[in-house]
Design a protein around this motif. Structure first.
Motif, PDB file in Angstrom:
ATOM      1  N   LYS A   5      61.293  81.213  34.909  1.00 15.12           N
ATOM      2  CA  LYS A   5      59.921  81.515  35.335  1.00 15.12           C
ATOM      3  C   LYS A   5      59.780  81.250  36.835  1.00 15.12           C
ATOM      4  CE  LYS A   5      55.129  80.469  34.362  1.00 15.12           C
ATOM      5  NZ  LYS A   5      54.192  79.628  33.634  1.00 15.12           N
ATOM      6  N   ASN A   6      59.163  82.206  37.542  1.00 16.89           N
ATOM      7  CA  ASN A   6      58.927  82.012  38.976  1.00 16.89           C
ATOM      8  C   ASN A   6      57.913  80.901  39.173  1.00 16.89           C
ATOM      9  OD1 ASN A   6      60.646  84.047  39.717  1.00 16.89           O
ATOM     10  ND2 ASN A   6      59.071  85.597  39.829  1.00 16.89           N
ATOM     11  N   LYS A   7      58.143  80.100  40.169  1.00 14.56           N
ATOM     12  CA  LYS A   7      57.260  78.978  40.452  1.00 14.56           C
ATOM     13  C   LYS A   7      56.105  79.419  41.360  1.00 14.56           C
ATOM     14  CE  LYS A   7      57.224  74.248  41.912  1.00 14.56           C
ATOM     15  NZ  LYS A   7      57.943  73.091  42.349  1.00 14.56           N
ATOM     16  N   GLN A   8      54.919  78.999  40.986  1.00 12.42           N
ATOM     17  CA  GLN A   8      53.738  79.289  41.799  1.00 12.42           C
ATOM     18  C   GLN A   8      53.842  78.551  43.134  1.00 12.42           C
ATOM     19  OE1 GLN A   8      50.752  80.992  41.151  1.00 12.42           O
ATOM     20  NE2 GLN A   8      51.315  81.689  39.119  1.00 12.42           N
ATOM     21  N   GLN A   9      53.376  79.212  44.185  1.00 15.81           N
ATOM     22  CA  GLN A   9      53.258  78.603  45.503  1.00 15.81           C
ATOM     23  C   GLN A   9      51.872  78.941  46.030  1.00 15.81           C
ATOM     24  OE1 GLN A   9      56.706  78.639  48.268  1.00 15.81           O
ATOM     25  NE2 GLN A   9      57.436  80.285  46.939  1.00 15.81           N
ATOM     26  N   VAL A  10      51.471  78.285  47.091  1.00 11.83           N
ATOM     27  CA  VAL A  10      50.192  78.587  47.726  1.00 11.83           C
ATOM     28  C   VAL A  10      50.469  79.243  49.068  1.00 11.83           C
ATOM     29  CG1 VAL A  10      48.064  77.620  48.667  1.00 11.83           C
ATOM     30  CG2 VAL A  10      49.005  76.724  46.539  1.00 11.83           C
ATOM     31  N   TYR A  11      49.806  80.363  49.290  1.00 14.67           N
ATOM     32  CA  TYR A  11      49.987  81.145  50.511  1.00 14.67           C
ATOM     33  C   TYR A  11      48.721  81.064  51.349  1.00 14.67           C
ATOM     34  CZ  TYR A  11      54.082  82.823  48.141  1.00 14.67           C
ATOM     35  OH  TYR A  11      55.293  82.872  47.503  1.00 14.67           O
ATOM     36  N   MET A  88      45.310  73.239  49.731  1.00 16.69           N
ATOM     37  CA  MET A  88      46.451  73.976  49.190  1.00 16.69           C
ATOM     38  C   MET A  88      46.840  73.419  47.820  1.00 16.69           C
ATOM     39  SD  MET A  88      48.932  74.381  52.448  1.00 16.69           S
ATOM     40  CE  MET A  88      48.508  75.350  53.869  1.00 16.69           C
ATOM     41  N   GLN A  89      46.858  72.103  47.709  1.00 17.33           N
ATOM     42  CA  GLN A  89      47.215  71.480  46.431  1.00 17.33           C
ATOM     43  C   GLN A  89      46.176  71.822  45.369  1.00 17.33           C
ATOM     44  OE1 GLN A  89      50.172  69.774  45.738  1.00 17.33           O
ATOM     45  NE2 GLN A  89      49.403  70.140  43.673  1.00 17.33           N
ATOM     46  N   ASP A  93      46.884  73.536  41.866  1.00 17.74           N
ATOM     47  CA  ASP A  93      46.500  72.872  40.618  1.00 17.74           C
ATOM     48  C   ASP A  93      45.586  73.746  39.766  1.00 17.74           C
ATOM     49  OD1 ASP A  93      47.966  70.672  41.454  1.00 17.74           O
ATOM     50  OD2 ASP A  93      46.192  69.506  42.056  1.00 17.74           O
ATOM     51  N   GLU A  94      44.675  74.468  40.430  1.00 16.87           N
ATOM     52  CA  GLU A  94      43.686  75.280  39.720  1.00 16.87           C
ATOM     53  C   GLU A  94      44.129  76.734  39.559  1.00 16.87           C
ATOM     54  OE1 GLU A  94      40.000  74.831  41.836  1.00 16.87           O
ATOM     55  OE2 GLU A  94      39.928  72.665  41.492  1.00 16.87           O
ATOM     56  N   ASN A  95      45.307  77.074  40.106  1.00 21.86           N
ATOM     57  CA  ASN A  95      45.786  78.456  40.105  1.00 21.86           C
ATOM     58  C   ASN A  95      44.662  79.378  40.591  1.00 21.86           C
ATOM     59  OD1 ASN A  95      47.521  80.626  39.756  1.00 21.86           O
ATOM     60  ND2 ASN A  95      46.940  80.923  37.628  1.00 21.86           N
TER      61      ASN A  95
END
Length: 111
Positions: A5-11, A88-89, A93-95
């Motif tokens: 599964k691809n890991k979520q990141q924040v852009y 960003m966190q 956390d909240e997607n």
């Protein structure tokens, strides 16, 4: 073999918006720039989600500039304050998409 599964990141994205009835921007502004933190498995997904949410909020997205994920920005030498890191966190956390800053535009002819 199970697919990883691809890991979520924040852009970090800067979205320019135009005017639209009911957009909530200052009456005399001609549009605005919104700095957003958006989660996604890649930057394209983060852009799609951000544009969709801004449209739901009665804004009129015109252009999106991506600055990459946190690691990309650090490699580029960006100074990232703790409050930005916290937002960003939260987005991770909240997607979610978080509008961190809104800067209205005012045209010269509007004065």
């Amino acid at each position: 073999m199970a697919k990883e599964k691809n890991k979520q990141q924040v852009y970090t994205l800067v979205v320019q918006v135009g005017r639209k009835s009911g957009d909530g921007l200052p009456e005399e502004s001609t549009g605005a720039a919104l700095m957003c933190f958006a989660s996604g498995v890649d930057e394209a997904e983060a852009v799609r989600e951000t544009v969709a949410i801004l449209k739901q909020a009665d804004l009129a997205p015109l252009d999106v500039t991506g600055y990459g994920a946190l690691r990309d920005r650090e490699k580029a030498g960006h100074d990232i304050a703790q409050d930005e890191r916290d937002l960003m966190q939260r987005a991770l956390d909240e997607n979610s998409v978080i509008v961190a800053q809104m800067t209205p535009f005012y045209g010269e002819d509007d004065k």
